[in-house]
Design a protein around this motif. Structure first.
Motif, PDB file in Angstrom:
ATOM      1  N   CYS A 112      13.266  56.330 -46.059  1.00  0.00           N
ATOM      2  CA  CYS A 112      14.258  57.138 -46.758  1.00  0.00           C
ATOM      3  C   CYS A 112      14.904  56.303 -47.850  1.00  0.00           C
ATOM      4  O   CYS A 112      15.476  55.242 -47.568  1.00  0.00           O
ATOM      5  CB  CYS A 112      15.325  57.628 -45.774  1.00  0.00           C
TER       6      CYS A 112
ATOM      7  N   PHE B  14      10.555  70.847 -46.950  1.00  0.00           N
ATOM      8  CA  PHE B  14      10.108  69.460 -47.042  1.00  0.00           C
ATOM      9  C   PHE B  14       8.621  69.395 -46.684  1.00  0.00           C
ATOM     10  O   PHE B  14       8.134  70.236 -45.920  1.00  0.00           O
ATOM     11  CB  PHE B  14      10.895  68.570 -46.065  1.00  0.00           C
TER      12      PHE B  14
ATOM     13  N   LYS C   8      11.860  65.109 -43.365  1.00  0.00           N
ATOM     14  CA  LYS C   8      13.292  65.268 -43.619  1.00  0.00           C
ATOM     15  C   LYS C   8      14.022  64.218 -42.792  1.00  0.00           C
ATOM     16  O   LYS C   8      13.945  64.223 -41.552  1.00  0.00           O
ATOM     17  CB  LYS C   8      13.749  66.675 -43.206  1.00  0.00           C
TER      18      LYS C   8
ATOM     19  N   TYR D  90       7.836  66.211 -39.893  1.00  0.00           N
ATOM     20  CA  TYR D  90       8.589  66.811 -40.991  1.00  0.00           C
ATOM     21  C   TYR D  90       9.277  65.687 -41.766  1.00  0.00           C
ATOM     22  O   TYR D  90       9.990  64.862 -41.180  1.00  0.00           O
ATOM     23  CB  TYR D  90       9.621  67.762 -40.396  1.00  0.00           C
TER      24      TYR D  90
ATOM     25  N   GLY E 173      19.400  64.182 -44.268  1.00  0.00           N
ATOM     26  CA  GLY E 173      18.511  65.205 -44.797  1.00  0.00           C
ATOM     27  C   GLY E 173      17.788  64.906 -46.088  1.00  0.00           C
ATOM     28  O   GLY E 173      17.278  65.822 -46.733  1.00  0.00           O
TER      29      GLY E 173
ATOM     30  N   GLU F 214      14.617  63.591 -48.406  1.00  0.00           N
ATOM     31  CA  GLU F 214      13.162  63.609 -48.207  1.00  0.00           C
ATOM     32  C   GLU F 214      12.638  62.181 -48.019  1.00  0.00           C
ATOM     33  O   GLU F 214      13.039  61.268 -48.739  1.00  0.00           O
ATOM     34  CB  GLU F 214      12.461  64.256 -49.404  1.00  0.00           C
TER      35      GLU F 214
END
Ligand code: FES
Length: 144
Positions: free
Chosen positions: A103, A68, A86, A84, A91, A93
């Protein structure tokens, strides 16, 4: 209201809404870069944050060895935060919009420190230490 007037009014409203969306999106455009990994670190030139009228608030960094991307936020010349992208829910991206990380899977949102601001995610994002040298920023991937 007659049918023709109604259609004209709706058309103008749609055009206005579309224009505002395009304008707002252009205000928070994201800079994406590809960075090299040297040893255990991603190395980013500080100059990548420079733009015509100041500095980018953040840049999104990619490298083919990373599953990611990493968003690197700049708070000052001495303070950066690497997150990060994620989602800690399942999980997916994350996408960066201004100071928010969103998200698209289930709507979780995180702030630029990685804290959850909207669920269903409950855990903060993974972050990485950032070392600052004269010309570069070094993101440590040791625990990645
Ligand atoms: S995977 Fe991100 S909110 Fe579910």
């Amino acid at each position: 209201m007659r049918r023709k007037e109604f259609i004209k009014t709706c058309g103008l409203a749609c055009l206005g809404a579309t224009s505002i969306g395009v304008f707002l999106h252009s205000c928070v455009s994201t800079k994406n870069i590809s960075a090299n990994i040297e040893g255990d670190e991603l190395v980013i030139p500080k100059s990548d944050f420079t733009k015509k009228d100041g500095f980018y608030n953040y840049i999104v960094i990619n490298n083919s060895k990373l599953q990611f991307p990493i968003a690197l936020f700049r708070f000052s010349s001495e303070e950066y935060n690497a997150l990060y992208l994620k989602c800690t829910h399942q999980g997916n991206e994350l996408n960066a919009f201004g100071d928010k990380l969103v998200c698209s899977a289930h709507g979780s949102e995180f702030d630029n420190k990685g804290n959850v601001t909207n669920g269903p995610a409950t855990d903060a994002l993974r972050s990485f230490p950032v070392r600052i040298t004269k010309d570069n920023l070094h993101i440590s991937l040791k625990s990645a």
